[in-house]
Design a protein around this motif. Structure first.
Motif, PDB file in Angstrom:
ATOM      1  N   ALA A 151       0.832  -1.212   0.000  1.00 42.83           N
ATOM      2  CA  ALA A 151       0.000   0.000   0.000  1.00 42.83           C
ATOM      3  C   ALA A 151       0.862   1.255   0.000  1.00 42.83           C
ATOM      4  N   SER A 152       2.175   1.105   0.247  1.00 41.51           N
ATOM      5  CA  SER A 152       3.046   2.282   0.401  1.00 41.51           C
ATOM      6  C   SER A 152       4.439   1.988  -0.161  1.00 41.51           C
ATOM      7  N   GLY A 153       5.202   3.037  -0.364  1.00 38.94           N
ATOM      8  CA  GLY A 153       6.649   2.965  -0.542  1.00 38.94           C
ATOM      9  C   GLY A 153       7.159   2.003  -1.619  1.00 38.94           C
ATOM     10  N   ILE A 154       8.148   1.212  -1.242  1.00 38.23           N
ATOM     11  CA  ILE A 154       8.834   0.308  -2.174  1.00 38.23           C
ATOM     12  C   ILE A 154       7.862  -0.737  -2.728  1.00 38.23           C
ATOM     13  N   GLY A 155       7.027  -1.307  -1.872  1.00 39.02           N
ATOM     14  CA  GLY A 155       6.089  -2.342  -2.310  1.00 39.02           C
ATOM     15  C   GLY A 155       5.126  -1.814  -3.359  1.00 39.02           C
TER      16      GLY A 155
ATOM     17  N   ALA B  99      -1.209  -6.863  -0.579  1.00 31.76           N
ATOM     18  CA  ALA B  99      -1.499  -7.412   0.747  1.00 31.76           C
ATOM     19  C   ALA B  99      -0.934  -6.449   1.790  1.00 31.76           C
ATOM     20  N   ASP B 100      -1.814  -5.848   2.565  1.00 33.80           N
ATOM     21  CA  ASP B 100      -1.335  -4.860   3.546  1.00 33.80           C
ATOM     22  C   ASP B 100      -2.274  -4.868   4.744  1.00 33.80           C
ATOM     23  N   LEU B 101      -1.803  -4.230   5.801  1.00 34.13           N
ATOM     24  CA  LEU B 101      -2.530  -4.226   7.076  1.00 34.13           C
ATOM     25  C   LEU B 101      -3.950  -3.710   6.932  1.00 34.13           C
TER      26      LEU B 101
ATOM     27  N   MET C 122      -4.090  -8.089   5.295  1.00 36.30           N
ATOM     28  CA  MET C 122      -3.211  -9.130   5.818  1.00 36.30           C
ATOM     29  C   MET C 122      -2.191  -8.534   6.781  1.00 36.30           C
ATOM     30  N   ASP C 123      -2.230  -9.002   8.034  1.00 41.19           N
ATOM     31  CA  ASP C 123      -1.112  -8.743   8.937  1.00 41.19           C
ATOM     32  C   ASP C 123      -0.185  -9.936   8.758  1.00 41.19           C
ATOM     33  N   VAL C 124       1.008  -9.700   8.227  1.00 39.42           N
ATOM     34  CA  VAL C 124       1.877 -10.825   7.860  1.00 39.42           C
ATOM     35  C   VAL C 124       2.363 -11.627   9.073  1.00 39.42           C
TER      36      VAL C 124
ATOM     37  N   SER D 270       7.948 -10.620  -0.485  1.00 37.89           N
ATOM     38  CA  SER D 270       7.763 -10.440   0.962  1.00 37.89           C
ATOM     39  C   SER D 270       8.470  -9.150   1.339  1.00 37.89           C
ATOM     40  N   ASN D 271       7.671  -8.077   1.434  1.00 39.19           N
ATOM     41  CA  ASN D 271       8.242  -6.729   1.525  1.00 39.19           C
ATOM     42  C   ASN D 271       7.809  -5.975   2.769  1.00 39.19           C
ATOM     43  N   ALA D 272       6.695  -6.371   3.394  1.00 38.73           N
ATOM     44  CA  ALA D 272       6.161  -5.591   4.535  1.00 38.73           C
ATOM     45  C   ALA D 272       7.237  -5.431   5.595  1.00 38.73           C
TER      46      ALA D 272
ATOM     47  N   PRO E 211      17.447  -5.258  16.057  1.00 37.85           N
ATOM     48  CA  PRO E 211      16.554  -6.276  15.484  1.00 37.85           C
ATOM     49  C   PRO E 211      16.424  -6.185  13.976  1.00 37.85           C
ATOM     50  N   TYR E 212      16.490  -4.978  13.434  1.00 38.48           N
ATOM     51  CA  TYR E 212      16.380  -4.812  11.976  1.00 38.48           C
ATOM     52  C   TYR E 212      17.559  -5.501  11.285  1.00 38.48           C
ATOM     53  N   VAL E 213      18.775  -5.245  11.779  1.00 35.99           N
ATOM     54  CA  VAL E 213      19.969  -5.852  11.190  1.00 35.99           C
ATOM     55  C   VAL E 213      19.919  -7.373  11.355  1.00 35.99           C
TER      56      VAL E 213
ATOM     57  N   PHE F 122      19.360   3.405   1.519  1.00 36.38           N
ATOM     58  CA  PHE F 122      18.257   4.241   2.005  1.00 36.38           C
ATOM     59  C   PHE F 122      17.411   4.757   0.843  1.00 36.38           C
ATOM     60  N   VAL F 123      16.084   4.591   0.993  1.00 38.45           N
ATOM     61  CA  VAL F 123      15.112   5.023  -0.005  1.00 38.45           C
ATOM     62  C   VAL F 123      14.133   5.953   0.715  1.00 38.45           C
ATOM     63  N   ARG F 124      13.833   7.124   0.126  1.00 41.02           N
ATOM     64  CA  ARG F 124      12.925   8.061   0.803  1.00 41.02           C
ATOM     65  C   ARG F 124      11.493   7.539   0.727  1.00 41.02           C
ATOM     66  N   THR F 125      11.074   6.853   1.771  1.00 38.67           N
ATOM     67  CA  THR F 125       9.699   6.378   1.922  1.00 38.67           C
ATOM     68  C   THR F 125       9.255   6.811   3.326  1.00 38.67           C
ATOM     69  N   PRO F 126       7.973   6.613   3.672  1.00 39.30           N
ATOM     70  CA  PRO F 126       7.546   6.967   5.038  1.00 39.30           C
ATOM     71  C   PRO F 126       8.402   6.300   6.110  1.00 39.30           C
ATOM     72  N   LEU F 127       8.907   5.075   5.830  1.00 37.51           N
ATOM     73  CA  LEU F 127       9.728   4.353   6.810  1.00 37.51           C
ATOM     74  C   LEU F 127      11.011   5.120   7.128  1.00 37.51           C
ATOM     75  N   VAL F 128      11.612   5.712   6.117  1.00 33.82           N
ATOM     76  CA  VAL F 128      12.871   6.453   6.313  1.00 33.82           C
ATOM     77  C   VAL F 128      12.590   7.877   6.807  1.00 33.82           C
ATOM     78  N   ASP F 129      11.537   8.497   6.290  1.00 34.38           N
ATOM     79  CA  ASP F 129      11.220   9.863   6.717  1.00 34.38           C
ATOM     80  C   ASP F 129      10.962   9.922   8.227  1.00 34.38           C
TER      81      ASP F 129
HETATM   82  P1  NAD Z   1       6.718   1.935   4.018  1.00 29.47           P
HETATM   83  O1  NAD Z   1       6.493   2.308   5.443  1.00 29.47           O
HETATM   84  O2  NAD Z   1       6.551   2.965   2.966  1.00 29.47           O
HETATM   85  O3  NAD Z   1       5.804   0.687   3.627  1.00 29.47           O
HETATM   86  C1  NAD Z   1       5.704  -0.438   4.449  1.00 29.47           C
HETATM   87  C2  NAD Z   1       4.348  -1.075   4.226  1.00 29.47           C
HETATM   88  O4  NAD Z   1       4.305  -2.269   5.017  1.00 29.47           O
HETATM   89  C3  NAD Z   1       3.171  -0.191   4.676  1.00 29.47           C
HETATM   90  O5  NAD Z   1       2.180  -0.145   3.651  1.00 29.47           O
HETATM   91  C4  NAD Z   1       2.655  -0.891   5.924  1.00 29.47           C
HETATM   92  O6  NAD Z   1       1.240  -0.758   6.134  1.00 29.47           O
HETATM   93  C5  NAD Z   1       3.022  -2.342   5.628  1.00 29.47           C
HETATM   94  N1  NAD Z   1       3.102  -3.171   6.831  1.00 29.47           N
HETATM   95  C6  NAD Z   1       3.726  -2.877   8.005  1.00 29.47           C
HETATM   96  N2  NAD Z   1       3.537  -3.874   8.875  1.00 29.47           N
HETATM   97  C7  NAD Z   1       2.797  -4.824   8.247  1.00 29.47           C
HETATM   98  C8  NAD Z   1       2.274  -6.088   8.632  1.00 29.47           C
HETATM   99  N3  NAD Z   1       2.470  -6.570   9.861  1.00 29.47           N
HETATM  100  N4  NAD Z   1       1.557  -6.782   7.735  1.00 29.47           N
HETATM  101  C9  NAD Z   1       1.338  -6.293   6.475  1.00 29.47           C
HETATM  102  N5  NAD Z   1       1.790  -5.096   6.054  1.00 29.47           N
HETATM  103  C10 NAD Z   1       2.503  -4.373   6.944  1.00 29.47           C
HETATM  104  O7  NAD Z   1       8.195   1.304   4.002  1.00 29.47           O
HETATM  105  P2  NAD Z   1       9.222   0.983   2.818  1.00 29.47           P
HETATM  106  O8  NAD Z   1      10.381   1.866   3.005  1.00 29.47           O
HETATM  107  O9  NAD Z   1       8.540   0.907   1.515  1.00 29.47           O
HETATM  108  O10 NAD Z   1       9.702  -0.483   3.275  1.00 29.47           O
HETATM  109  C11 NAD Z   1       9.343  -1.669   2.596  1.00 29.47           C
HETATM  110  C12 NAD Z   1      10.404  -2.727   2.866  1.00 29.47           C
HETATM  111  O11 NAD Z   1      11.655  -2.269   2.354  1.00 29.47           O
HETATM  112  C13 NAD Z   1      10.631  -3.033   4.343  1.00 29.47           C
HETATM  113  O12 NAD Z   1      10.831  -4.422   4.512  1.00 29.47           O
HETATM  114  C14 NAD Z   1      11.906  -2.285   4.657  1.00 29.47           C
HETATM  115  O13 NAD Z   1      12.618  -2.852   5.734  1.00 29.47           O
HETATM  116  C15 NAD Z   1      12.648  -2.431   3.341  1.00 29.47           C
HETATM  117  N6  NAD Z   1      13.706  -1.471   3.118  1.00 29.47           N
HETATM  118  C16 NAD Z   1      13.441  -0.144   3.110  1.00 29.47           C
HETATM  119  C17 NAD Z   1      14.474   0.758   2.891  1.00 29.47           C
HETATM  120  C18 NAD Z   1      14.249   2.221   2.873  1.00 29.47           C
HETATM  121  O14 NAD Z   1      15.248   2.959   2.933  1.00 29.47           O
HETATM  122  N7  NAD Z   1      13.020   2.724   2.783  1.00 29.47           N
HETATM  123  C19 NAD Z   1      15.780   0.281   2.683  1.00 29.47           C
HETATM  124  C20 NAD Z   1      16.013  -1.089   2.701  1.00 29.47           C
HETATM  125  C21 NAD Z   1      14.971  -1.962   2.912  1.00 29.47           C
END
Ligand code: NAD
Length: 260
Positions: free
Chosen positions: A14-18, A35-37, A61-63, A88-90, A154-156, A187-194
């Protein structure tokens, strides 16, 4: 078209990279499962993708929840007859120094990144095996699958773990033509990084600009963020590669931050 009529499940789409991966796959003719929360967010993204033409559906879907994962995958198979690609990106990010890391937050991080990858893979593999067409499983790792940073225990840990999981899926899936690989973005500018920039600035006692320049991008070759489109191109390669020649691998896409 590289993914004509392939059914591709993308978690966290629903967001970002996915979301970018879903859009890219749709342009290549795939049928996309978002598939998203949150079902409303998943459906909104699915409607955007449907407009491109291949077809898209949103699935709540909560993964980390086995029943929700199994129900979501069953609904996809009932509607579209099988699954060809799983991304598998969530994921989420929580940062603290290790000595202050609440155990509950450690467990939440491992649950989303590792349990989520395991449960979705387990649910999809039987359908990939049964189809006779093989399939592709793609895990969203990170440079943190190879390298460590402050505050991210935990992330690492989880992102390193995904490489192990991909290697096992590559070995077990080979006889069925199922491949498994890991994408390792910088690093990718998505809500996760912002969200992390002000948090890290506060924890490290530096400005937000310094977090970007001296923490996030300092080891890149050119001081640039990786983009969602960069990551989606790698996902397309892994999704459409035609044989087991490319399996069990991890590819860093990071402007040179961490070179193998
Ligand atoms: P994001 O916050 O933009 O998107 C994450 C999405 O995952 C959101 O839509 C959120 O609702 C969903 N999500 C969260 N918990 C969930 C759950 N339990 N079940 C289902 N969906 C769930 O983040 P992003 O930056 O697009 O990150 C996507 C993936 O890329 C992540 O695994 C992240 O670790 C990885 N990643 C991101 C970066 C970065 O710099 N942004 C770099 C390397 C890896």
């Amino acid at each position: 078209m590289k993914l004509k009529d392939k059914v591709c499940v993308v978690t966290g789409a629903a967001s970002g990279i996915g979301k970018e991966i879903a859009l890219t796959f749709a342009r290549e003719g795939a049928r996309i499962v978002i598939a998203d929360l949150n079902l409303d967010a998943a459906n909104a993204t699915a409607a955007e993708i449907d407009a491109i033409g291949g077809g898209a559906m949103g699935v709540a879907m909560d993964v980390t929840d086995e029943a929700q994962v199994n129900a979501g995958i069953a609904a996809v198979v009932a509607a579209w007859g099988g699954i060809d690609v799983l991304v598998s990106n969530a994921g989420i990010q929580i940062v603290h120094p290790l000595e202050d890391f609440p155990f509950a937050e450690w467990k939440k991080m491992l649950a989303i990144h590792l349990d989520g990858a395991f449960l979705t893979t387990k649910a999809c593999l039987p359908h990939m095996y049964a189809s006779g067409r093989g399939g592709s499983v793609i895990y969203m790792g990170s440079v943190h699958s190879k390298e460590a940073s402050l505050l991210k225990a935990p992330y690492v840990t989880a992102k390193h773990g995904l490489i192990g999981l991909a290697k096992v899926v590559a070995k077990e899936g080979a006889a069925h033509g199922v491949r498994a690989n890991v994408i390792c973005p910088g690093f990718v500018r998505t809500p996760l990084v912002d969200k992390q920039i002000p948090e890290q600035a506060k924890t490290l006692g530096i400005s937000e600009d310094e977090v970007v320049k001296t923490v996030m991008l300092k080891d890149t070759v050119d001081g640039e963020f990786t983009t969602t489109a960069d990551v989606a191109e790698v996902a397309l390669l892994f999704a459409s590669f035609p044989s087991n020649a490319l399996t069990g691998q991890s590819l860093v896409v990071s402007h040179g931050w961490f070179m193998q």
